[in-house]
Design an enzyme around this catalytic site. Structure first.
Site, PDB file in Angstrom:
ATOM      1  N   PHE A   1      84.206  38.413  71.088  1.00  0.00           N
ATOM      2  CA  PHE A   1      85.583  38.829  71.354  1.00  0.00           C
ATOM      3  C   PHE A   1      86.200  39.320  70.047  1.00  0.00           C
ATOM      4  O   PHE A   1      85.887  38.784  68.972  1.00  0.00           O
ATOM      5  CB  PHE A   1      86.413  37.647  71.868  1.00  0.00           C
ATOM      6  CG  PHE A   1      86.052  37.228  73.276  1.00  0.00           C
ATOM      7  CD1 PHE A   1      86.808  37.636  74.358  1.00  0.00           C
ATOM      8  CD2 PHE A   1      84.949  36.425  73.509  1.00  0.00           C
ATOM      9  CE1 PHE A   1      86.474  37.252  75.657  1.00  0.00           C
ATOM     10  CE2 PHE A   1      84.608  36.030  74.807  1.00  0.00           C
ATOM     11  CZ  PHE A   1      85.372  36.445  75.870  1.00  0.00           C
TER      12      PHE A   1
ATOM     13  N   THR B   1      79.275  36.020  74.122  1.00  0.00           N
ATOM     14  CA  THR B   1      80.150  37.199  74.114  1.00  0.00           C
ATOM     15  C   THR B   1      80.960  37.216  72.827  1.00  0.00           C
ATOM     16  O   THR B   1      81.499  36.196  72.411  1.00  0.00           O
ATOM     17  CB  THR B   1      81.095  37.194  75.341  1.00  0.00           C
ATOM     18  OG1 THR B   1      80.306  37.299  76.523  1.00  0.00           O
ATOM     19  CG2 THR B   1      82.069  38.369  75.299  1.00  0.00           C
TER      20      THR B   1
HETATM   21  O1  PPY Z   1      86.725  37.103  82.773  1.00  0.00           O
HETATM   22  C1  PPY Z   1      86.711  36.401  81.742  1.00  0.00           C
HETATM   23  O2  PPY Z   1      86.752  35.161  81.759  1.00  0.00           O
HETATM   24  C2  PPY Z   1      86.596  37.092  80.461  1.00  0.00           C
HETATM   25  O3  PPY Z   1      87.078  36.627  79.457  1.00  0.00           O
HETATM   26  C3  PPY Z   1      85.720  38.320  80.430  1.00  0.00           C
HETATM   27  C4  PPY Z   1      84.309  37.862  80.446  1.00  0.00           C
HETATM   28  C5  PPY Z   1      83.640  37.739  81.649  1.00  0.00           C
HETATM   29  C6  PPY Z   1      82.323  37.278  81.645  1.00  0.00           C
HETATM   30  C7  PPY Z   1      81.728  36.924  80.455  1.00  0.00           C
HETATM   31  C8  PPY Z   1      82.408  37.050  79.269  1.00  0.00           C
HETATM   32  C9  PPY Z   1      83.725  37.525  79.265  1.00  0.00           C
END
Ligand code: PPY
Length: 291
Positions: A176, A174
């Site tokens: 960010f 992911t």
């Molecule tokens: O809910 C989290 O921990 C987040 O940071 C959002 C997320 C959820 C699932 C994968 C990547 C980010």
């Protein structure tokens, strides 16, 4: 510095914040402010209750995070950095696999494990939460509940890893983004100025065409092609005005301070309804190498 992240403790967003701060050289004490959801991170920033926010933007399996894209358009924010986190989802519960009837997670977590859920828990009720660690916290209450979250949250919330590595693809990442207010606070300036001799920069913009006409997008992309500016991402999102009307999120290599980029942007600007510059920041890969 106060950093707004998704909470409670143990989110991937917190991991992203730690990772970014670590790479940029920690400047004294940072305080993490845990938010209930992504919108609250943006609100915290807007209300000047934090200087930086860290929010998920896109995932290699599930794609874009719509609410982040929407807020980037509507709020007065600037992107000052990005970081990519490796995601490793586990199924966590107090109970045994056979007992699980309800599975909780952030919509991204549920989406990244869609096939797994269908194969292993076709009858389970799926519920969304503000974050993966919020799901873990709730799963501590009943044995019939399970959460999709990171292995670290198992320990934090005293849950068993019922099944590890449950995402639909082995590689799961992911991206960010690190956001701040457009009027960049003093305490954030030092993180920006310190950047990053030799780093490659990337710029993010949002474009709205205003009226649908042949070749409009082609003309925008032509500005980049003409001067060899490399696009790294293009994504459309509904304008929310009428069906079939879109805004475009475009990322490309280069810094808004470079003349070549400035010229391309000003050419595009004169041909579109709206152009918002989200910011220029060091590309994740290159600043890994240069640190
Ligand atoms: O809910 C989290 O921990 C987040 O940071 C959002 C997320 C959820 C699932 C994968 C990547 C980010």
């Amino acid at each position: 510095m106060i950093i707004g992240v998704l909470g409670p403790k143990g989110t991937y967003s917190e991991k992203a914040a730690e990772q970014w701060i670590e790479k940029n050289g920690r400047e004294g004490e940072d305080i993490l402010e845990y938010c209930a959801d992504i919108q609250d991170v943006f609100s915290l920033l807007e209300d000047k209750k934090c200087e930086i926010g860290v929010v998920p933007l896109e995932n290699s399996i599930e794609g874009s995070v719509g609410i982040t894209l929407d807020r980037l358009l509507e709020n007065d924010v600037n992107i000052i950095g990005e970081t990519i986190v490796t995601i490793e989802h586990c199924l966590l519960s107090r109970g045994k696999k056979e007992e699980i009837k309800v599975i909780l997670s952030h919509p991204q977590g549920l989406g990244q494990c869609r096939q797994f859920l269908k194969n292993h828990f076709p009858a389970a009720e799926l519920r969304t939460t503000g974050s993966t660690s919020h799901a873990a916290k709730l799963a501590t209450e009943f044995e019939e509940m399970a959460a999709i979250a990171s292995p670290e949250t198992a320990e934090m919330y005293n849950l068993n890893i019922v099944m590890p590595n449950i995402q639909d693809r082995k590689h799961n990442h992911t991206r960010f983004v690190i956001i701040t207010r457009s009027n960049i606070p003093e305490s954030v300036q030092k993180y920006i100025k310190k950047d990053k001799q030799g780093s490659s920069y990337k710029t993010s913009i949002i474009v709205y065409l205003d009226r649908d006409r042949p070749g409009a997008l082609y003309a925008i992309l032509g500005e980049f092609a003409k001067t060899n500016i490399n696009l790294t991402r293009i994504e459309s999102r509904p304008s929310k005005k009428v069906l079939g009307d879109y805004v475009f999120y475009i990322d490309f290599e280069g810094n808004i301070n470079d003349t070549i980029i400035k010229d391309a942007i000003s050419n595009i600007e004169s041909n579109v309804g709206m152009l918002k510059i989200l910011g220029s920041y060091p590309e994740f890969d290159s600043y890994c190498e240069s640190n």
